[in-house]
Design an enzyme around this catalytic site. Structure first.
Site, PDB file in Angstrom:
ATOM      1  N   GLN A  34       0.843  -1.182   0.000  1.00 49.33           N
ATOM      2  CA  GLN A  34       0.000   0.000   0.000  1.00 49.33           C
ATOM      3  C   GLN A  34       0.884   1.241   0.000  1.00 49.33           C
ATOM      4  O   GLN A  34       1.677   1.453   0.913  1.00 49.33           O
ATOM      5  CB  GLN A  34      -0.917   0.011   1.224  1.00 49.33           C
ATOM      6  CG  GLN A  34      -1.919   1.142   1.219  1.00 49.33           C
ATOM      7  CD  GLN A  34      -2.765   1.175   2.477  1.00 49.33           C
ATOM      8  OE1 GLN A  34      -2.249   1.465   3.555  1.00 49.33           O
ATOM      9  NE2 GLN A  34      -4.045   0.869   2.350  1.00 49.33           N
ATOM     10  N   TYR A  38      -5.935   9.999   4.819  1.00 49.29           N
ATOM     11  CA  TYR A  38      -4.587  10.306   4.362  1.00 49.29           C
ATOM     12  C   TYR A  38      -4.671  11.174   3.103  1.00 49.29           C
ATOM     13  O   TYR A  38      -5.764  11.569   2.666  1.00 49.29           O
ATOM     14  CB  TYR A  38      -3.786   9.028   4.161  1.00 49.29           C
ATOM     15  CG  TYR A  38      -3.540   8.296   5.466  1.00 49.29           C
ATOM     16  CD1 TYR A  38      -2.732   8.857   6.449  1.00 49.29           C
ATOM     17  CD2 TYR A  38      -4.153   7.076   5.730  1.00 49.29           C
ATOM     18  CE1 TYR A  38      -2.522   8.202   7.667  1.00 49.29           C
ATOM     19  CE2 TYR A  38      -3.960   6.420   6.946  1.00 49.29           C
ATOM     20  CZ  TYR A  38      -3.138   6.985   7.903  1.00 49.29           C
ATOM     21  OH  TYR A  38      -2.943   6.351   9.112  1.00 49.29           O
ATOM     22  N   ARG A  40      -7.769   1.703  -2.293  1.00 48.28           N
ATOM     23  CA  ARG A  40      -8.525   1.593  -1.041  1.00 48.28           C
ATOM     24  C   ARG A  40      -9.217   2.914  -0.749  1.00 48.28           C
ATOM     25  O   ARG A  40      -8.586   3.975  -0.821  1.00 48.28           O
ATOM     26  CB  ARG A  40      -7.625   1.209   0.131  1.00 48.28           C
ATOM     27  CG  ARG A  40      -8.452   0.771   1.355  1.00 48.28           C
ATOM     28  CD  ARG A  40      -7.629   0.261   2.502  1.00 48.28           C
ATOM     29  NE  ARG A  40      -8.400  -0.689   3.298  1.00 48.28           N
ATOM     30  CZ  ARG A  40      -8.077  -1.082   4.520  1.00 48.28           C
ATOM     31  NH1 ARG A  40      -6.985  -0.619   5.097  1.00 48.28           N
ATOM     32  NH2 ARG A  40      -8.813  -1.954   5.169  1.00 48.28           N
ATOM     33  N   GLY A  83      -8.199  -8.663   8.656  1.00 48.81           N
ATOM     34  CA  GLY A  83      -7.004  -8.152   9.315  1.00 48.81           C
ATOM     35  C   GLY A  83      -6.823  -8.648  10.725  1.00 48.81           C
ATOM     36  O   GLY A  83      -5.890  -9.393  11.033  1.00 48.81           O
ATOM     37  N   CYS A 143     -11.226  -6.822  20.592  1.00 41.95           N
ATOM     38  CA  CYS A 143     -10.962  -6.054  21.813  1.00 41.95           C
ATOM     39  C   CYS A 143     -10.030  -4.881  21.549  1.00 41.95           C
ATOM     40  O   CYS A 143      -9.998  -3.913  22.320  1.00 41.95           O
ATOM     41  CB  CYS A 143     -10.371  -6.957  22.892  1.00 41.95           C
ATOM     42  SG  CYS A 143      -8.688  -7.552  22.536  1.00 41.95           S
ATOM     43  N   CYS A 159      -1.414  -9.118  19.797  1.00 48.26           N
ATOM     44  CA  CYS A 159      -2.759  -9.646  20.003  1.00 48.26           C
ATOM     45  C   CYS A 159      -2.919 -10.051  21.457  1.00 48.26           C
ATOM     46  O   CYS A 159      -2.046 -10.735  22.013  1.00 48.26           O
ATOM     47  CB  CYS A 159      -3.029 -10.842  19.094  1.00 48.26           C
ATOM     48  SG  CYS A 159      -4.678 -11.561  19.323  1.00 48.26           S
ATOM     49  N   GLU A 204      -9.142 -26.753  38.544  1.00 51.68           N
ATOM     50  CA  GLU A 204     -10.010 -25.581  38.632  1.00 51.68           C
ATOM     51  C   GLU A 204     -11.131 -25.862  39.624  1.00 51.68           C
ATOM     52  O   GLU A 204     -11.815 -26.880  39.524  1.00 51.68           O
ATOM     53  CB  GLU A 204     -10.585 -25.247  37.258  1.00 51.68           C
ATOM     54  CG  GLU A 204     -11.761 -24.300  37.231  1.00 51.68           C
ATOM     55  CD  GLU A 204     -11.460 -22.949  37.872  1.00 51.68           C
ATOM     56  OE1 GLU A 204     -12.326 -22.456  38.618  1.00 51.68           O
ATOM     57  OE2 GLU A 204     -10.358 -22.402  37.641  1.00 51.68           O
ATOM     58  N   LYS A 252     -20.133  -8.199  24.838  1.00 54.18           N
ATOM     59  CA  LYS A 252     -18.910  -8.878  25.281  1.00 54.18           C
ATOM     60  C   LYS A 252     -19.001 -10.396  25.087  1.00 54.18           C
ATOM     61  O   LYS A 252     -18.127 -11.133  25.540  1.00 54.18           O
ATOM     62  CB  LYS A 252     -18.638  -8.561  26.756  1.00 54.18           C
ATOM     63  CG  LYS A 252     -18.428  -7.092  27.059  1.00 54.18           C
ATOM     64  CD  LYS A 252     -17.248  -6.503  26.302  1.00 54.18           C
ATOM     65  CE  LYS A 252     -15.918  -7.035  26.747  1.00 54.18           C
ATOM     66  NZ  LYS A 252     -15.533  -6.618  28.087  1.00 54.18           N
TER      67      LYS A 252
END
Length: 638
Positions: free
Chosen positions: A99, A169, A217, A316, A342, A358, A408, A426
């Site tokens: 790009q 841009y 784009r 993405g 998130c 991430c 647990e 959520k």
């Protein structure tokens, strides 16, 4: 699936319709050249099976660098590193695009060392002091710079070029009536506002030839009054297609509406697909159209393709979370790490300057930073607590060959995730539990639920390594212990809060609890000692949440201190001016003033002389991202 069918992009045949779109990584060297970290990051997405990998916004002229560590193609010295990266990506069967971009008013003068070039100087919009309106001579120079960069891209082995006409841009600044107030041939009418985009395209096409794929784009809409409209974008699309463009890539937004770009989970999945369909129909589907915007999984992607709203999908953040999503879907039954939108690691990491990452995948952006080889001496490992930190520690330890037992006390995996998934929008957090449930079983972790671990259990099992991931518990101050008081977790799980609850604490948990209660039609009062609420929330998520609270007329009291709560739940407070007054009474008091580490078992093990390591909230209260990273790193230490 249509998602995995080949598609033609000009002269280029893509193996599938999954596009890894351009997203700034902050992984470039300070001089704009490629780094090994950047190569490793993009190579993982090529190896994982994406059809087209598009390298991030790459400045065509030094004045256009928008990022502190932005990638550049403004000089021949940048070609060798780029050529090396492209060759490594192509070995995995992906096609590679780049790009080409200039920031215009969004340029980073500290990084570029040059004045910020703006299309128009507009009071209240142009906020920079070191700015200069672009002259006719500079316009010609920049158009030529795009052509020069395109030639370098072709020399570096790129398969295609994308012109960045989106997100506020430079190209879109010329196109948008919001940022273009020029009175010359480059502003005013729609024809004049389209001129710069078309001239850039023509120069690039002239320099690279008719056989080289070029895409564009666009922000189909900018989401604010006076900005680009869908009708504008349809007209530009038709003009570009008439000139010979090979593809259109549909996004939205600009810097004032960047919450629309990479939006959080409250925005519907695939939400831009109707816009891309409008663009596609406006050009009679003459060229492939790519759509971006919360295409989080294959189901969303397939529906968009089947309904002919787009021809390719930009995934993405989905591929940041799991670069091997395409390969896993086609060739294995391995669980996919699912993006939950998130924005903590990707958008947040970029904003912090640490680079893209991430929250759910510690290897994202750190692909070769850790030694993941099998342990030299496999050990018997007991992990206590199955929240994010404990699950990640168990998974990584098992993958390294250790014999792992995960204990647990609750009936299910996830720890506090179960409560965290209850507020509005959520629900995607449940994807985390689903992933670990499958991944832990596949890795051979022995999971023991409904079992509370103590010193006796640890002694009887005699593990070589004990990892405590016992999490945290709500803080409940003594003055809050009145009839009708409860924790935020109680309220989230359906405890009766009445018609006008008071939520004490305006951090992330208090704000999300208020969101849920106000959604139920209750008149909520949210009280916070600090000047603002939800400051610990990711910015784009916070913006949408604050808007919802405002629309539902939630009463928000900031810079306010609680002095006393009566048994009838009347509350004496000190307001921002330091004056004391009474508010209420309230139907309930929901306490959301924070969490503290649960270290009870840690103290007991210490007293018994049993060594252990702690991870996640029981070390220090944090977010999902910090918990998973801590579990990951702990499992590499033994």
């Amino acid at each position: 699936m249509k998602l995995f069918s080949p598609v033609q992009l000009g002269s280029l045949t893509l193996r599938n319709r999954i596009v890894f779109p351009p997203m700034s990584t902050k992984f470039a060297a300070a001089d704009g050249t490629v780094t090994e970290r950047m190569i490793n990051y993009y190579e993982a997405r090529a190896m994982g099976g994406a059809g087209l990998v598009t390298l991030e916004a790459t400045y065509v002229h030094p004045s256009g660098n928008s990022f502190s560590r932005g990638l550049g193609l403004s000089d021949d010295r940048m070609i060798p590193g780029l050529k090396n990266m492209v060759s490594r990506l192509k070995k995995h069967g992906a096609k590679v695009s780049i790009q080409l971009q200039h920031g215009g008013r969004a340029a980073n003068s500290a990084a570029s060392g040059q004045a910020v070039l703006v299309v128009s100087s507009i009071p209240g919009v142009t906020s920079y002091t070191d700015t200069r309106e672009i002259s006719e001579e500079e316009i010609a120079m920049l158009i030529s710079a795009w052509g020069d960069a395109a030639v370098r891209a072709r020399e570096a082995g790129l398969d295609a070029i994308e012109l960045h006409g989106a997100h506020g841009y430079l190209i879109s600044q010329f196109f948008s009536p919001y940022t273009n107030h020029r009175q010359d041939a480059w502003g005013g009418s729609l024809e004049n506002r389209m001129r710069f985009a078309l001239e850039v395209y023509r120069e690039v096409r002239r320099r690279v030839g008719d056989d080289f794929p070029i895409t564009y784009r666009m922000s189909a809409v900018e989401g604010l009054a006076g900005g680009i409209t869908l009708e504008d974008s349809q007209a530009l699309s038709r003009a570009l297609v008439a000139e010979g463009i090979n593809g259109l890539h549909v996004s939205v937004g600009l810097r004032e509406t960047n919450f629309m770009v990479s939006p959080p989970s409250c925005v519907p999945r695939g939400w831009n697909a109707d816009l891309s369909r409008s663009i596609r129909e406006s050009v009679n589907a003459a060229v492939p159209v790519i759509v971006a915007g919360r295409v989080t999984d294959e189901d969303v992607a397939e529906r968009i393709l089947e309904e002919e709203k787009a021809d390719l999908v930009a995934m993405g953040r989905a591929l940041i979370a799991d670069p091997f999503l395409p390969d896993k879907l086609q060739n294995s039954h391995k669980p996919v790490i699912r993006c939950i939108s998130c924005n903590e690691g990707c958008v947040g990491g970029s904003a912090r300057g640490t680079g893209v990452g991430c929250a759910l995948n510690p290897l994202s952006g750190m692909e070769k930073a850790y030694n993941l080889s099998p342990a030299a001496a496999p050990k018997k490992v007991m992990i206590i607590g199955a929240g994010p930190a404990g699950m990640e520690a168990a998974l990584v330890a098992a993958k390294r060959g250790h014999k792992v037992t995960l204990v647990e006390k609750g009936p299910a995996l996830g720890g506090l995730l179960e409560s965290a998934a209850l507020p509005p929008y959520k629900q995607d957090l449940t994807r985390i539990m689903n992933y670990y449930e499958k991944a832990l079983a596949l890795a051979g972790v022995h999971v023991r639920l409904n079992e509370e671990a103590g010193v006796d259990l640890v002694k009887s099992e005699a593990p070589d390594i004990v990892v405590l991931a016992t999490g945290s518990q709500p803080v409940f101050p003594g003055f809050c212990r009145v009839p009708g008081a409860m924790t935020a977790s109680d309220a989230l799980h359906g405890a009766d809060t009445g018609s006008n609850p008071l939520v004490l604490g305006g951090g992330l948990i208090g704000a999300e609890t208020s969101d849920l209660l106000s959604e139920q039609g209750k008149h909520v009062t949210l009280l916070e000692m600090q000047p603002d609420i939800a400051k610990d929330m990711e910015g784009r998520t916070r913006r949408y949440l604050l808007l919802r609270l405002r629309e539902r007329k939630t009463t928000v009291l900031t810079s306010t201190q609680v002095l006393e709560i009566t048994p009838e739940r009347a509350v004496r407070v000190k307001d921002p001016e330091g004056l004391e007054r009474w508010i209420g009474p309230f139907s309930s008091v929901v306490v959301a003033v924070g969490y503290r580490s649960n270290r009870t078992l840690a103290h007991e093990l210490s007293d018994a002389g049993i060594p252990f390591v702690t991870v996640g909230d029981c070390t220090r209260v944090g977010k999902i991202m910090t918990a998973i990273e801590a579990g990951f790193k702990a499992a590499l230490s033994f």
